[in-house]
Design an enzyme around this catalytic site. Structure first.
Site, PDB file in Angstrom:
ATOM      1  N   HIS A   1      -7.170  -5.737   2.043  1.00  0.00           N
ATOM      2  CA  HIS A   1      -6.066  -5.167   2.814  1.00  0.00           C
ATOM      3  C   HIS A   1      -5.513  -6.243   3.741  1.00  0.00           C
ATOM      4  CE1 HIS A   1      -7.062  -0.787   2.105  1.00  0.00           C
ATOM      5  NE2 HIS A   1      -8.227  -1.331   1.822  1.00  0.00           N
TER       6      HIS A   1
ATOM      7  N   GLY B   1     -15.716   3.010   3.418  1.00  0.00           N
ATOM      8  CA  GLY B   1     -14.363   3.538   3.302  1.00  0.00           C
ATOM      9  C   GLY B   1     -13.653   3.159   2.018  1.00  0.00           C
ATOM     10  N   GLN B   2     -14.354   2.519   1.081  1.00  0.00           N
ATOM     11  CA  GLN B   2     -13.687   2.150  -0.170  1.00  0.00           C
ATOM     12  C   GLN B   2     -13.411   3.405  -0.999  1.00  0.00           C
ATOM     13  OE1 GLN B   2     -15.738  -0.797  -2.576  1.00  0.00           O
ATOM     14  NE2 GLN B   2     -14.036  -0.961  -4.025  1.00  0.00           N
TER      15      GLN B   2
ATOM     16  N   ASP C   1       0.847  -1.198   0.000  1.00  0.00           N
ATOM     17  CA  ASP C   1       0.000   0.000   0.000  1.00  0.00           C
ATOM     18  C   ASP C   1       0.886   1.253   0.000  1.00  0.00           C
ATOM     19  OD1 ASP C   1      -3.226   0.507   0.893  1.00  0.00           O
ATOM     20  OD2 ASP C   1      -1.837   2.199   1.078  1.00  0.00           O
TER      21      ASP C   1
ATOM     22  N   HIS D   1     -10.138  -5.139  -3.626  1.00  0.00           N
ATOM     23  CA  HIS D   1      -8.830  -5.419  -3.039  1.00  0.00           C
ATOM     24  C   HIS D   1      -9.001  -5.771  -1.577  1.00  0.00           C
ATOM     25  CE1 HIS D   1      -9.750  -1.137  -2.797  1.00  0.00           C
ATOM     26  NE2 HIS D   1      -9.094  -1.127  -1.637  1.00  0.00           N
TER      27      HIS D   1
HETATM   28  P1  AMP Z   1      -9.794   1.480   0.020  1.00  0.00           P
HETATM   29  O1  AMP Z   1      -9.932   2.825   0.705  1.00  0.00           O
HETATM   30  O2  AMP Z   1     -10.265   0.315   0.818  1.00  0.00           O
HETATM   31  O3  AMP Z   1     -10.418   1.532  -1.369  1.00  0.00           O
HETATM   32  O4  AMP Z   1      -8.249   1.239  -0.168  1.00  0.00           O
HETATM   33  C1  AMP Z   1      -7.511   1.807  -1.205  1.00  0.00           C
HETATM   34  C2  AMP Z   1      -6.070   1.710  -0.816  1.00  0.00           C
HETATM   35  O5  AMP Z   1      -5.284   1.904  -1.970  1.00  0.00           O
HETATM   36  C3  AMP Z   1      -5.630   2.736   0.223  1.00  0.00           C
HETATM   37  O6  AMP Z   1      -5.124   2.067   1.370  1.00  0.00           O
HETATM   38  C4  AMP Z   1      -4.563   3.547  -0.512  1.00  0.00           C
HETATM   39  O7  AMP Z   1      -3.507   3.951   0.318  1.00  0.00           O
HETATM   40  C5  AMP Z   1      -4.113   2.570  -1.580  1.00  0.00           C
HETATM   41  N1  AMP Z   1      -3.541   3.177  -2.770  1.00  0.00           N
HETATM   42  C6  AMP Z   1      -4.004   4.240  -3.452  1.00  0.00           C
HETATM   43  N2  AMP Z   1      -3.221   4.489  -4.526  1.00  0.00           N
HETATM   44  C7  AMP Z   1      -2.243   3.556  -4.513  1.00  0.00           C
HETATM   45  C8  AMP Z   1      -1.115   3.279  -5.341  1.00  0.00           C
HETATM   46  N3  AMP Z   1      -0.846   4.024  -6.433  1.00  0.00           N
HETATM   47  N4  AMP Z   1      -0.302   2.243  -5.023  1.00  0.00           N
HETATM   48  C9  AMP Z   1      -0.559   1.500  -3.923  1.00  0.00           C
HETATM   49  N5  AMP Z   1      -1.620   1.684  -3.104  1.00  0.00           N
HETATM   50  C10 AMP Z   1      -2.441   2.713  -3.389  1.00  0.00           C
END
Ligand code: AMP
Ligand code: ZN
Length: 114
Positions: free
Chosen positions: A102, A93-94, A30, A100
């Site tokens: 976590h 929170g997505q 992340d 994906h």
């Molecule tokens: P969510 O809020 O559950 O949709 O999680 C999205 C996640 O993607 C967050 O934890 C972000 O920090 C992560 N994220 C966003 N952009 C990137 C990126 N370019 N590379 C890696 N992780 C990312």
């Protein structure tokens, strides 16, 4: 999907630290880690949210906990514990609308999450 961040990372169009690359699933670090280990385990097939899954996806989705176990063991998290969590929908929170999981660990994790 042409305009999807995780599809672009999968295709190599946007850089990311890949920690696993399988036939149907990959994993990256992340970019904004919320714990010492914070990985994202991502199906290669584009689905916006968990709600879009169908029976065709059962085997692929079913493979994710064992992929998480392998990644966790490599980092010693089988001893300390880890969390595998999906945010489904903006209200949960997505923020990236490509499914994906976590994987978080390396510090005490509170429950319930915020
Ligand atoms: P969510 O809020 O559950 O949709 O999680 C999205 C996640 O993607 C967050 O934890 C972000 O920090 C992560 N994220 C966003 N952009 C990137 C990126 N370019 N590379 C890696 N992780 C990312
Ligand atoms: Zn996508």
């Amino acid at each position: 999907m042409d305009d999807c961040l995780f599809c672009k990372i999968n295709k190599g169009e946007i850089p990311a630290k890949k920690v696993y690359d399988g036939d149907e699933v990959f994993a990256i670090e992340d970019i904004n880690p919320q714990a010492p280990t914070h990985l994202l385990i991502i199906p290669k097939k584009h689905h916006a949210t968990l709600l879009d899954l169908t029976k065709e996806d059962h085997a692929m989705i079913g493979s994710i906990p064992t992929i998480a176990n392998d990644l966790a063991r490599e980092r010693g998290l089988d001893q300390s514990g880890y969390r595998l969590v999906v945010n489904c929908g903006a209200g949960a929170g997505q923020s990236v609308f490509h499914i994906h999981f976590h994987l978080l660990g390396g510090r005490p994790l509170q429950w319930p999450p915020g």
